[in-house]
Scaffold this motif. Structure first.
Motif, PDB file in Angstrom:
ATOM      1  N   LEU A 224       0.837  -1.193   0.000  1.00 51.01           N
ATOM      2  CA  LEU A 224       0.000   0.000   0.000  1.00 51.01           C
ATOM      3  C   LEU A 224       0.881   1.255   0.000  1.00 51.01           C
ATOM      4  O   LEU A 224       1.127   1.880   1.027  1.00 51.01           O
ATOM      5  N   THR A 225       1.365   1.604  -1.158  1.00 48.24           N
ATOM      6  CA  THR A 225       2.286   2.722  -1.287  1.00 48.24           C
ATOM      7  C   THR A 225       1.554   4.056  -1.187  1.00 48.24           C
ATOM      8  O   THR A 225       0.350   4.148  -1.416  1.00 48.24           O
ATOM      9  N   ASP A 226       2.287   5.107  -0.869  1.00 45.48           N
ATOM     10  CA  ASP A 226       1.728   6.456  -0.804  1.00 45.48           C
ATOM     11  C   ASP A 226       2.775   7.439  -1.306  1.00 45.48           C
ATOM     12  O   ASP A 226       3.429   8.135  -0.546  1.00 45.48           O
ATOM     13  N   THR A 227       2.925   7.483  -2.641  1.00 50.47           N
ATOM     14  CA  THR A 227       3.936   8.344  -3.267  1.00 50.47           C
ATOM     15  C   THR A 227       3.326   9.634  -3.807  1.00 50.47           C
ATOM     16  O   THR A 227       3.991  10.390  -4.502  1.00 50.47           O
ATOM     17  N   ASN A 228       2.017   9.857  -3.513  1.00 46.51           N
ATOM     18  CA  ASN A 228       1.260  11.000  -4.043  1.00 46.51           C
ATOM     19  C   ASN A 228       1.024  10.899  -5.549  1.00 46.51           C
ATOM     20  O   ASN A 228       0.678  11.890  -6.183  1.00 46.51           O
ATOM     21  N   ASN A 229       1.240   9.702  -6.093  1.00 49.34           N
ATOM     22  CA  ASN A 229       0.918   9.466  -7.502  1.00 49.34           C
ATOM     23  C   ASN A 229      -0.264   8.490  -7.530  1.00 49.34           C
ATOM     24  O   ASN A 229      -0.098   7.287  -7.394  1.00 49.34           O
ATOM     25  N   ILE A 230      -1.466   9.049  -7.696  1.00 49.96           N
ATOM     26  CA  ILE A 230      -2.671   8.229  -7.583  1.00 49.96           C
ATOM     27  C   ILE A 230      -2.783   7.189  -8.688  1.00 49.96           C
ATOM     28  O   ILE A 230      -3.568   6.246  -8.584  1.00 49.96           O
ATOM     29  N   TYR A 231      -1.999   7.357  -9.741  1.00 50.23           N
ATOM     30  CA  TYR A 231      -2.065   6.410 -10.855  1.00 50.23           C
ATOM     31  C   TYR A 231      -1.142   5.206 -10.648  1.00 50.23           C
ATOM     32  O   TYR A 231      -1.168   4.257 -11.418  1.00 50.23           O
ATOM     33  N   GLU A 232      -0.311   5.260  -9.594  1.00 50.41           N
ATOM     34  CA  GLU A 232       0.603   4.140  -9.309  1.00 50.41           C
ATOM     35  C   GLU A 232       0.435   3.581  -7.902  1.00 50.41           C
ATOM     36  O   GLU A 232       0.844   2.456  -7.631  1.00 50.41           O
ATOM     37  N   ASP A 233      -0.194   4.359  -7.003  1.00 48.78           N
ATOM     38  CA  ASP A 233      -0.364   3.915  -5.618  1.00 48.78           C
ATOM     39  C   ASP A 233      -1.566   2.972  -5.480  1.00 48.78           C
ATOM     40  O   ASP A 233      -2.533   3.050  -6.245  1.00 48.78           O
ATOM     41  N   TYR A 234      -1.485   2.110  -4.454  1.00 47.17           N
ATOM     42  CA  TYR A 234      -2.524   1.115  -4.221  1.00 47.17           C
ATOM     43  C   TYR A 234      -3.243   1.366  -2.897  1.00 47.17           C
ATOM     44  O   TYR A 234      -2.703   1.994  -1.982  1.00 47.17           O
ATOM     45  N   PHE A 235      -4.460   0.819  -2.800  1.00 45.41           N
ATOM     46  CA  PHE A 235      -5.154   0.703  -1.515  1.00 45.41           C
ATOM     47  C   PHE A 235      -5.811  -0.678  -1.486  1.00 45.41           C
ATOM     48  O   PHE A 235      -5.826  -1.394  -2.499  1.00 45.41           O
ATOM     49  N   ALA A 236      -6.323  -1.063  -0.322  1.00 45.65           N
ATOM     50  CA  ALA A 236      -6.937  -2.388  -0.163  1.00 45.65           C
ATOM     51  C   ALA A 236      -8.403  -2.234   0.204  1.00 45.65           C
ATOM     52  O   ALA A 236      -8.796  -1.285   0.884  1.00 45.65           O
TER      53      ALA A 236
END
Length: 613
Positions: free
Chosen positions: A162-174
């Motif tokens: 569950l990354t949070d790089t501020n890139n919504i097109y590459e970050d994941y959520f569950a």
């Protein structure tokens, strides 16, 4: 019931059509997409706007200084915060197809993690919170999703990133996986509903009730094998709903995808209304929850005319479990209306686009545009179209002071902003087309269940109560473009248009004053009166579109075989008055076959939720 747009287009009149269109003033639209190579996504919207005789304008949006404001509609694919607009320069009629703050509704991770609602499976952006929850609920499984893009896979919690790089097109959520999905012929599917938010504060929200947009997993669902994502998730290889065999069979017999789902449910002994009620309830509750975020973001824009500049067209994507519990997977901003997987979708999507633009007020060129003329067209929406509760408003205390809360529905106690909102609501009701009002709920729903009013903001409460009262006093009138500001331009346009002709007939020609009201409206429609010598059948000419007769048309020596398909007469031979068949079933006694067939069809159309009445 299907509403379509008249386009005057025959080879015989093509040259004249071009001349007329050139004479009309044109409203202008600006299409914005960050990647200009992908303008094809606007095709259905642009098709309808061109049929409305709108004109596309180009705008250099590289900086705020290069943007010009000579346009009526901005239709953007991405978030409008990416466009350096100066909202204080907007004119009252300029509209934009996104509402500031819509990110709280349309960004998957925002919506899923910040919405406490039974329709939204629990979601996480923090791996520690996910792990803690999963340990407490070992029976639950989870899918990993992109925050913005499509992309779903069932994974163990220990495998998730569950990354949070501020890139919504590459970050994941569950998010929790919905177990035991409802299947049609062994395939999992999602059910998509188009929704339009035409206003906030108060909210006015509608959904496209004519049909569902369906997508089926390309492979049968297998509860024991989740290695293949195409068995449990809607991927790029999905089967379009209208090509899924069971649905396609009904569509080939002139039914809709919605009819197909309802038929399948009924075949399983299930009530389709359970699904539709949940769809409305979910849309209503989640948008009411997000409205404060919209209001806050709109205020921050400092727009010249505030909230009136913005509307939103989105698509809610749902799935069902085997018990018909509905779940919301995501809300799509700028839903794709390109029929890239099936040309059969073109007519459906064009109809959606037409209904959206008509509802919002972009019916035609300058003379036909509600958003251009809402502030000054008293002929379509007069004061008595909006007034309610005369039994209260004409008595004390309301006739003396507006200080009492019970007077807030009295027209004289409303401020100009509320009156403008009610005018727009009235217009939308008149042009609702294939949409269904969901905020406020139907009047029947509000009368039977008062819980909707719990916790409503003042304006949402006021608007809902006004709708209930309007149900008792509703007045239908006709829109006529007529303002002093545009009178000169109106004359120029009317002179360029071909005129339809009407013939007024009364035996005693001295008594033509009985036609005064009808003639007033026809003249405002720019019709032209023609004279006809009706002394004999030989002297009658047929260069007219409407015959309005005071007496029975049987007294006129017409040759009905000479009538053209478009010519209309205001009397039916042997005309009778029909009582309401819903209230009195005796209407059906002794009916001819065709009258009986048509009456039964009307009744069934009402049942199929197409609001045919």
């Amino acid at each position: 019931f299907n509403l379509s747009k008249f386009v005057w287009d025959s080879e015989e009149n093509s040259e004249l059509k071009c001349e007329i269109q050139e004479a009309k003033p044109k409203l202008k639209y600006w299409l914005y997409r960050e990647n200009s190579r992908h303008y094809h996504v606007f095709e259905p919207i642009e098709t309808v706007l061109k049929n409305f005789n709108w004109e596309r304008t180009e705008v250099d949006s590289s900086t705020s200084a290069t943007i010009h404001y000579d346009w009526d509609l901005l239709w953007a694919f991405e978030y409008i915060r990416q466009i350096p607009l100066n909202y204080s320069k907007l004119k009252h009629y300029q509209r934009i197809n996104h509402i500031p703050g819509n990110v709280h509704l349309v960004l998957k991770s925002y919506m899923a993690t910040n919405t406490d609602l039974k329709y939204v499976p629990k979601a996480f952006t923090d791996i520690e919170e996910l792990t803690e929850y999963a340990n407490k609920h070992p029976e639950k499984r989870f899918v990993e999703k992109f925050k913005a893009n499509r992309g779903v896979s069932l994974k163990k919690v220990s495998e998730m990133n569950l990354t949070d790089t501020n890139n919504i097109y590459e970050d994941y959520f569950a998010q929790e996986y919905v177990e035991d999905p409802f299947l049609i012929n062994g395939h999992k599917f999602d059910l998509n509903i188009f929704v339009v938010i035409t206003s906030v504060d108060p909210l006015r929200v509608y959904y496209y009730g004519k049909t569902y947009h369906l997508r089926f997993c390309s492979k049968p669902y297998d509860p024991n094998n989740f290695d293949d994502v195409d068995t449990y998730a809607i991927s790029d290889s999905h089967i379009p709903g209208i090509q899924f065999p069971f649905v396609e069979t009904l569509i080939n017999n002139s039914y809709s995808a919605k009819d197909a789902v309802h038929t399948y449910l009924k075949g399983k002994g299930l009530d389709p209304q359970i699904v539709d009620d949940q769809i409305e309830d979910c849309i209503r509750k989640i948008i009411l929850m997000k409205e404060p975020k919209f209001i806050q973001a709109i205020k921050a824009t400092s727009g010249a005319h505030g909230k009136n500049h913005f509307f939103e067209f989105v698509r809610f994507d749902f799935i069902l479990d085997s018990k018909l519990q509905l779940y919301l997977m995501e809300v799509n901003m700028s839903p794709n209306l390109i029929p890239y997987k099936s040309v059969g979708y073109k007519t459906i999507f064009d109809n959606v686009a037409f209904n959206v633009l008509s509802l919002v007020g972009f019916e035609g060129s300058l003379n036909g545009s509600r958003v251009r003329n809402v502030l000054n067209d008293d002929l379509f929406c007069q004061k008595d179209c909006l007034t309610v509760l005369p039994e209260m408003c004409l008595k004390k205390p309301c006739n003396e002071s507006c200080d009492n809360s019970e007077c807030d529905l009295c027209f004289n106690c409303m401020d100009e902003f509320i009156i403008e909102d009610l005018k727009l609501a009235y217009y939308e009701h008149m042009r609702i087309g294939d949409f269904v009002r969901v905020i406020p709920p139907s009047n029947e729903s509000m009368m039977s269940d008062r819980s909707y009013f719990t916790g409503l903001s003042y304006k949402n409460d006021l608007y809902a109560r006004w709708c209930l009262e309007m149900c008792k006093t509703f007045n239908l009138s006709k829109f006529i473009w007529d303002s002093e500001e545009n009178s000169e331009l109106k004359c120029e346009i009317q002179e360029a248009r071909p005129k339809l002709k009407y013939w007024l007939y009364r035996k005693n020609s001295r008594h033509y004053h009985v036609f005064k009201t009808i003639e007033t409206v026809l003249k405002n429609f720019n019709w032209e009166r023609t004279e006809v010598d009706s002394s004999t059948s030989a002297t009658i000419h047929y260069d007219w579109d409407l015959l309005w007769a005071f007496e029975h048309s049987g007294s006129i020596p017409l040759n009905y075989s000479k009538l053209k398909h478009y010519q209309r007469i205001n009397h039916i031979p042997g005309n009778v008055h029909l009582e309401s068949m819903m209230r009195d079933r005796s209407y059906f006694t002794g009916l001819s076959y065709k009258n009986d067939l048509y009456a039964r069809w009307c009744l069934e159309m009402c049942k199929s939720n197409r609001h045919f009445s």
